[in-house]
Design a protein around this motif. Structure first.
Motif, PDB file in Angstrom:
ATOM      1  N   GLY A   1     -30.849  33.418  -0.397  1.00 44.19           N
ATOM      2  CA  GLY A   1     -29.618  32.703  -0.690  1.00 44.19           C
ATOM      3  C   GLY A   1     -29.915  31.250  -1.001  1.00 44.19           C
ATOM      4  N   LEU A   2     -29.396  30.758  -2.102  1.00 40.50           N
ATOM      5  CA  LEU A   2     -29.575  29.356  -2.484  1.00 40.50           C
ATOM      6  C   LEU A   2     -28.187  28.718  -2.544  1.00 40.50           C
ATOM      7  N   THR A   3     -27.962  27.725  -1.719  1.00 35.34           N
ATOM      8  CA  THR A   3     -26.628  27.139  -1.634  1.00 35.34           C
ATOM      9  C   THR A   3     -26.741  25.633  -1.486  1.00 35.34           C
ATOM     10  N   GLY A   4     -25.603  25.000  -1.401  1.00 34.84           N
ATOM     11  CA  GLY A   4     -25.556  23.545  -1.289  1.00 34.84           C
ATOM     12  C   GLY A   4     -24.294  23.037  -1.935  1.00 34.84           C
ATOM     13  N   PRO A   5     -23.926  21.795  -1.660  1.00 35.28           N
ATOM     14  CA  PRO A   5     -22.692  21.241  -2.220  1.00 35.28           C
ATOM     15  C   PRO A   5     -22.814  20.973  -3.715  1.00 35.28           C
ATOM     16  N   THR A   6     -21.693  20.865  -4.370  1.00 35.64           N
ATOM     17  CA  THR A   6     -21.679  20.618  -5.803  1.00 35.64           C
ATOM     18  C   THR A   6     -22.425  19.329  -6.141  1.00 35.64           C
TER      19      THR A   6
ATOM     20  N   SER B   1     -29.230  24.268  -9.873  1.00 31.10           N
ATOM     21  CA  SER B   1     -29.655  24.883 -11.141  1.00 31.10           C
ATOM     22  C   SER B   1     -31.129  24.625 -11.419  1.00 31.10           C
ATOM     23  N   TYR B   2     -31.587  23.414 -11.109  1.00 33.61           N
ATOM     24  CA  TYR B   2     -32.992  23.072 -11.328  1.00 33.61           C
ATOM     25  C   TYR B   2     -33.896  23.919 -10.431  1.00 33.61           C
ATOM     26  N   VAL B   3     -33.470  24.094  -9.179  1.00 35.90           N
ATOM     27  CA  VAL B   3     -34.255  24.910  -8.237  1.00 35.90           C
ATOM     28  C   VAL B   3     -34.259  26.368  -8.691  1.00 35.90           C
ATOM     29  N   CYS B   4     -33.126  26.840  -9.210  1.00 36.36           N
ATOM     30  CA  CYS B   4     -33.058  28.224  -9.702  1.00 36.36           C
ATOM     31  C   CYS B   4     -34.076  28.462 -10.812  1.00 36.36           C
ATOM     32  N   GLU B   5     -34.240  27.489 -11.675  1.00 40.54           N
ATOM     33  CA  GLU B   5     -35.192  27.647 -12.773  1.00 40.54           C
ATOM     34  C   GLU B   5     -36.620  27.777 -12.245  1.00 40.54           C
ATOM     35  N   ILE B   6     -36.927  27.077 -11.177  1.00 42.01           N
ATOM     36  CA  ILE B   6     -38.253  27.208 -10.550  1.00 42.01           C
ATOM     37  C   ILE B   6     -38.436  28.626 -10.027  1.00 42.01           C
ATOM     38  N   PHE B   7     -37.413  29.177  -9.407  1.00 41.71           N
ATOM     39  CA  PHE B   7     -37.493  30.545  -8.898  1.00 41.71           C
ATOM     40  C   PHE B   7     -37.653  31.553 -10.047  1.00 41.71           C
TER      41      PHE B   7
ATOM     42  N   ALA C   1     -25.323  30.443  -4.906  1.00 45.08           N
ATOM     43  CA  ALA C   1     -23.930  30.499  -4.451  1.00 45.08           C
ATOM     44  C   ALA C   1     -23.571  29.247  -3.671  1.00 45.08           C
ATOM     45  N   SER C   2     -22.827  28.356  -4.292  1.00 48.20           N
ATOM     46  CA  SER C   2     -22.382  27.155  -3.576  1.00 48.20           C
ATOM     47  C   SER C   2     -21.464  27.520  -2.412  1.00 48.20           C
ATOM     48  N   GLN C   3     -20.772  28.663  -2.525  1.00 47.66           N
ATOM     49  CA  GLN C   3     -19.846  29.106  -1.488  1.00 47.66           C
ATOM     50  C   GLN C   3     -20.449  30.237  -0.635  1.00 47.66           C
ATOM     51  N   LEU C   4     -21.735  30.216  -0.479  1.00 43.78           N
ATOM     52  CA  LEU C   4     -22.436  31.296   0.227  1.00 43.78           C
ATOM     53  C   LEU C   4     -21.869  31.519   1.630  1.00 43.78           C
ATOM     54  N   PHE C   5     -21.719  30.437   2.383  1.00 44.93           N
ATOM     55  CA  PHE C   5     -21.246  30.572   3.757  1.00 44.93           C
ATOM     56  C   PHE C   5     -19.770  30.923   3.806  1.00 44.93           C
ATOM     57  N   GLU C   6     -18.975  30.331   2.918  1.00 45.45           N
ATOM     58  CA  GLU C   6     -17.557  30.636   2.899  1.00 45.45           C
ATOM     59  C   GLU C   6     -17.314  32.118   2.594  1.00 45.45           C
ATOM     60  N   ALA C   7     -18.212  32.700   1.757  1.00 50.88           N
ATOM     61  CA  ALA C   7     -18.080  34.114   1.400  1.00 50.88           C
ATOM     62  C   ALA C   7     -18.780  35.032   2.401  1.00 50.88           C
ATOM     63  N   ASN C   8     -19.415  34.430   3.417  1.00 48.57           N
ATOM     64  CA  ASN C   8     -20.125  35.188   4.453  1.00 48.57           C
ATOM     65  C   ASN C   8     -21.250  36.040   3.855  1.00 48.57           C
TER      66      ASN C   8
ATOM     67  N   CYS D   1     -28.758  37.989   3.099  1.00 47.85           N
ATOM     68  CA  CYS D   1     -29.924  37.267   2.582  1.00 47.85           C
ATOM     69  C   CYS D   1     -31.076  37.305   3.569  1.00 47.85           C
ATOM     70  N   TYR D   2     -32.281  37.438   3.024  1.00 50.68           N
ATOM     71  CA  TYR D   2     -33.487  37.402   3.853  1.00 50.68           C
ATOM     72  C   TYR D   2     -33.650  36.010   4.463  1.00 50.68           C
ATOM     73  N   LYS D   3     -33.511  34.985   3.639  1.00 50.49           N
ATOM     74  CA  LYS D   3     -33.527  33.598   4.085  1.00 50.49           C
ATOM     75  C   LYS D   3     -32.516  32.815   3.252  1.00 50.49           C
ATOM     76  N   VAL D   4     -32.032  31.707   3.804  1.00 47.62           N
ATOM     77  CA  VAL D   4     -31.087  30.851   3.084  1.00 47.62           C
ATOM     78  C   VAL D   4     -31.704  29.468   2.902  1.00 47.62           C
ATOM     79  N   ILE D   5     -31.712  29.006   1.668  1.00 50.27           N
ATOM     80  CA  ILE D   5     -32.245  27.689   1.322  1.00 50.27           C
ATOM     81  C   ILE D   5     -31.089  26.808   0.876  1.00 50.27           C
ATOM     82  N   GLY D   6     -30.984  25.639   1.459  1.00 53.38           N
ATOM     83  CA  GLY D   6     -29.969  24.685   1.058  1.00 53.38           C
ATOM     84  C   GLY D   6     -30.560  23.603   0.181  1.00 53.38           C
ATOM     85  N   VAL D   7     -29.824  23.195  -0.851  1.00 56.29           N
ATOM     86  CA  VAL D   7     -30.235  22.090  -1.720  1.00 56.29           C
ATOM     87  C   VAL D   7     -29.276  20.936  -1.489  1.00 56.29           C
ATOM     88  N   LEU D   8     -29.817  19.772  -1.110  1.00 55.08           N
ATOM     89  CA  LEU D   8     -29.000  18.614  -0.799  1.00 55.08           C
ATOM     90  C   LEU D   8     -29.426  17.405  -1.635  1.00 55.08           C
TER      91      LEU D   8
END
Length: 522
Positions: A341-346, A351-357, A442-449, A454-461
Motif C-alpha cells: 500500500g502506498l499512501t500519503g496526503p495530497t 506518483s514519483y514513488v509509483c514510477e520507481i516501483f 491510494a491516498s485514502q488507503l486508511f479511510e477505505a480500510n 496490504c503486505y506492508k504500507v508505505i507513506g509518502v510525506l
C-alpha cells in the motif's frame, strides 16, 4: 589446535576412536550430514562440542549408538512403540527421544529429562562408535547456525583448528539431518522431519502429530526439545527469501530482480546468477543438495537469494523445514497478490514513488484513476453523487469535478460522505486488478480500510509549503483551495503512526529511500 585428518582405513578409524575415548572431538561422516563427535557420557567433552560450534548449551544433542541394544542403558524404558520403530528402521536416519536414564548427564540432553538416540546407517560412523567404546554425542560438524556439512571440505572450512580430528568419508547420502520423533510425550510427536517420513513412521506405530515448530517456528518461550528447532538455523551469510509461486511466476519474479541470486530447481529458467538444489518433483535430490547449495551461494558472494519453495509432503517436509529456517521464515507469497500500500496526503509526491516501483517490476494500481473511470460520463454512481452533493454537480451526464471537490472537501463530514459512495466500488476494482507484485496507490488507503489487504504500507510525506505549491500547479487551483483540501485529509502524524515505512519527498533521494525499504521487505 592441530586437527588431524583421517581416512577410512581400520587403523585410521581405530585412532579416531581412541581420540573420542580420551575426551577429544572428532568429526565423522553419517548418511545424513557430518557429525561432530564426543563421548556422550563425558560432560566436559560434550561441553567442548558446544564451544567448538559456538552452539547454545540449551540445544540438546543426539547420542549415536552402534547396535540396537546399546540404547537400553541410556533410557529409562524402551517403550513398545520405540521397539517397533527400532525393529523397523534401525540403522537409519531416525532419532528417537525417550526419558533418559541416570547414566546420561544434563549436558548432552540440554538440561532436559530426555535423551535423543539414533543408530546411523553409515558403516564408518558405526565403526567409529565401536572403536571408541562409548556412545557418541554428535551434532552437525559446522559452526552453529550455518548450513550443515554434507562434504568434508565444509567440515574443514568450519572446524579446522577447533577440533582434534576429521574423518574424510566422502559425500553424505541424504543431505539433511535425521528425522526426530519424541516418544516421551502422551502422543508421539515429530520434532524434525527427515528422510524417514511421517507416513513411514505412521505405517509402523499409527498416527503421530507434527510439532507446530516444524513448519511455523518456535514460540518465544518454547524450549527446544530437539536439534534444529531454533528460529534461524542452517543459514548462509546471504539473506534468503523464499518465494511461494508456481514455476512461471517464480521465473518471472526472479528474472526481474537485480543484484540477487536464485536458489531454484534444475529446470527453472532463470537469467540471474543461480544455484540449483535438485529436481522439482524429486524431494530426495532436493534434500541431498540443499545444504551444499546454501554453502555454494556464500562462495559465490551472494548477498540476497530468492529461493523456490519446495512442497511439504514426504521428504519435502524436511527440505522445507531446513529452508524456512535458513530464510528466518521470510516468505513472499505470490500465489496471492503481494500488495504494497502506498499512501500519503495530497501533494506529497506519490506518483514519483509509483514510477520507481514500476521500474522495479511492480504493477501499480492508481485508485484516483479508478475513481475517474467510475465517475466517467453517464456512470451509474453519478446519480448517488448528485443526490448527496447537489444535482448541479452532474451536467449532461458529465461530473463537474471541481464543483464536487469544493463541496466534498470543505468539511471532514462531507469527505466521509464522498468516501462512503466511492470507496466500495474502488475497493472492488482494486481487488480484481491486484496480481503478483502490486502497489496500491491510494491516498485514502486508511479511510477505505485497505491497509488490511496490504503486505506492508508505505507513506509518502512532504512539508506543507512544498505540497501547496505542487497542488496549485497540478490542479490549477488557488492556495486557499489547496489548503482546504489538505485540511480534509488525515494529518502527518497519523501516517507516521500507522504506516510501516515513511518516504520523505522534500528533495531527498527518494529512489535510495525506496531501495532501502525494498531491501527489507523483498
Amino acid at each position: 589446535m592441530n586437527t588431524k585428518l583421517f581416512g577410512t582405513s581400520e587403523y585410521d578409524i581405530a585412532e579416531a576412536g581412541k581420540m573420542i575415548a580420551q575426551g577429544k572431538l572428532v568429526a565423522f561422516p553419517t548418511e545424513t550430514v557430518y557429525g561432530l563427535g564426543a563421548d556422550a557420557l563425558n560432560d566436559e567433552a560434550v561441553h567442548n562440542i558446544y564451544r567448538a560450534k559456538g552452539r547454545p548449551s540449551d540445544n540438546p544433542l543426539i547420542v549415536h549408538i552402534a547396535e540396537k541394544e546399546d540404547i537400553v542403558p541410556l533410557v529409562k524404558e524402551v517403550t513398545p512403540k520405540a521397539k517397533a520403530l527400532i525393529d523397523a528402521f534401525f540403522p537409519a536416519p531416525l532419532t528417537i527421544i525417550l526419558n533418559k536414564s541416570d547414566k546420561v548427564g544434563k549436558v548432552v540432553s540440554g538440561g532436559l529429562d530426555t535423551v535423543a538416540v539414533r543408530m546411523p546407517k553409515n558403516e564408518i560412523a558405526r565403526k567409529l562408535i565401536k572403536a571408541s567404546g562409548c556412545p557418541i554425542a554428535a551434532p552437525s560438524a559446522n559452526t552453529s547456525g550455518l548450513p550443515s556439512p554434507t562434504r568434508v571440505k565444509y567440515v574443514i572450512d568450519d572446524m579446522m583448528g577447533k577440533i582434534d580430528g576429521i574423518i574424510d568419508g566422502g559425500d553424505c547420502e541424504y543431505g539433511v539431518e535425521s528425522t526426530v520423533i519424541t516418544l516421551a510425550t502422551d502422543v508421539p510427536t515429530l520434532l524434525r522431519p527427515g528422510a524417514i517420513t511421517k507416513e513411514m513412521i505412521e505405517a509402523v506405530i499409527g498416527e503421530i502429530t507434527v510439532a507446530p515448530a516444524v513448519l511455523e517456528g518456535m514460540k518465544n518461550d518454547e524450549v527446544a526439545a530437539s536439534p534444529g528447532m531454533k528460529y534461524k538455523h542452517y543459514a548462509p551469510k546471504a539473506k534468503v527469501v523464499i518465494v511461494n509461486a508456481d514455476k512461471k511466476t517464480y521465473e518471472d519474479f526472479v528474472n526481474s530482480r537485480k543484484d540477487a541470486f536464485a536458489l531454484c530447481f534444475d529446470d527453472d529458467e532463470v537469467t540471474i546468477p543461480k544455484v540449483t538444489f535438485g529436481k522439482e518433483n524429486d524431494d530426495l535430490s532436493q534434500a541431498k543438495e540443499l545444504f551444499d547449495a546454501l554453502r555454494e551461494l556464500d562462495e559465490m558472494g551472494a548477498k540476497k537469494v530468492y529461493a523456490r519453495i519446495p512442497h511439504k509432503d514426504g521428504v519435502g517436509m524436511a527440505v522445507y523445514n531446513r529452508l524456512i529456517r535458513a530464510a528466518a521464515f521470510c516468505i513472499i507469497d505470490l500465489t496471492k497478490p503481494f500488495t504494497v500500500g502506498l499512501t500519503g496526503p495530497t501533494g506529497a509526491g506519490k506518483s514519483y514513488v509509483c514510477e520507481i516501483f514500476r521500474q522495479k517490476g511492480f504493477k501499480v494500481i492508481d485508485c484516483d484513476k479508478i475513481a475517474h473511470e467510475l465517475t466517467a460520463k453517464n456512470a451509474p454512481i453519478l446519480a448517488e453523487l448528485a443526490s448527496e452533493f447537489g444535482e448541479d454537480v452532474v451536467k449532461d451526464g458529465e461530473l463537474d469535478r471541481k464543483l464536487l471537490a469544493s463541496r466534498a472537501f470543505d468539511t471532514a463530514e462531507h469527505t466521509k460522505k464522498l468516501n462512503a459512495i466511492l470507496h466500495p466500488a474502488i475497493i472492488k476494482r482494486c481487488k480484481e486488478e491486484a496480481n503478483g507484485l502490486t502497489v496500491l496507490d491510494a491516498s485514502q488507503l486508511f479511510e477505505a480500510n485497505l491497509q488490511n489487504d496490504c503486505y506492508k504500507v508505505i507513506g509518502v510525506l512532504a512539508d506543507d509549503d512544498i505540497r501547496i505549491k505542487r497542488i496549485v500547479v497540478r490542479d490549477n487551483i488557488t492556495e486557499q483551495q489547496a489548503r482546504l483540501r489538505m485540511s480534509a485529509q488525515l494529518d502527518r502524524d497519523y501516517f507516521i503512526d500507522n504506516c510501516d515505512y515513511i518516504i520523505y519527498n522534500n528533495g531527498e533521494d527518494v529512489a535510495v529511500q525506496t531501495d532501502n525499504i525494498l531491501e527489507v521487505i523483498l
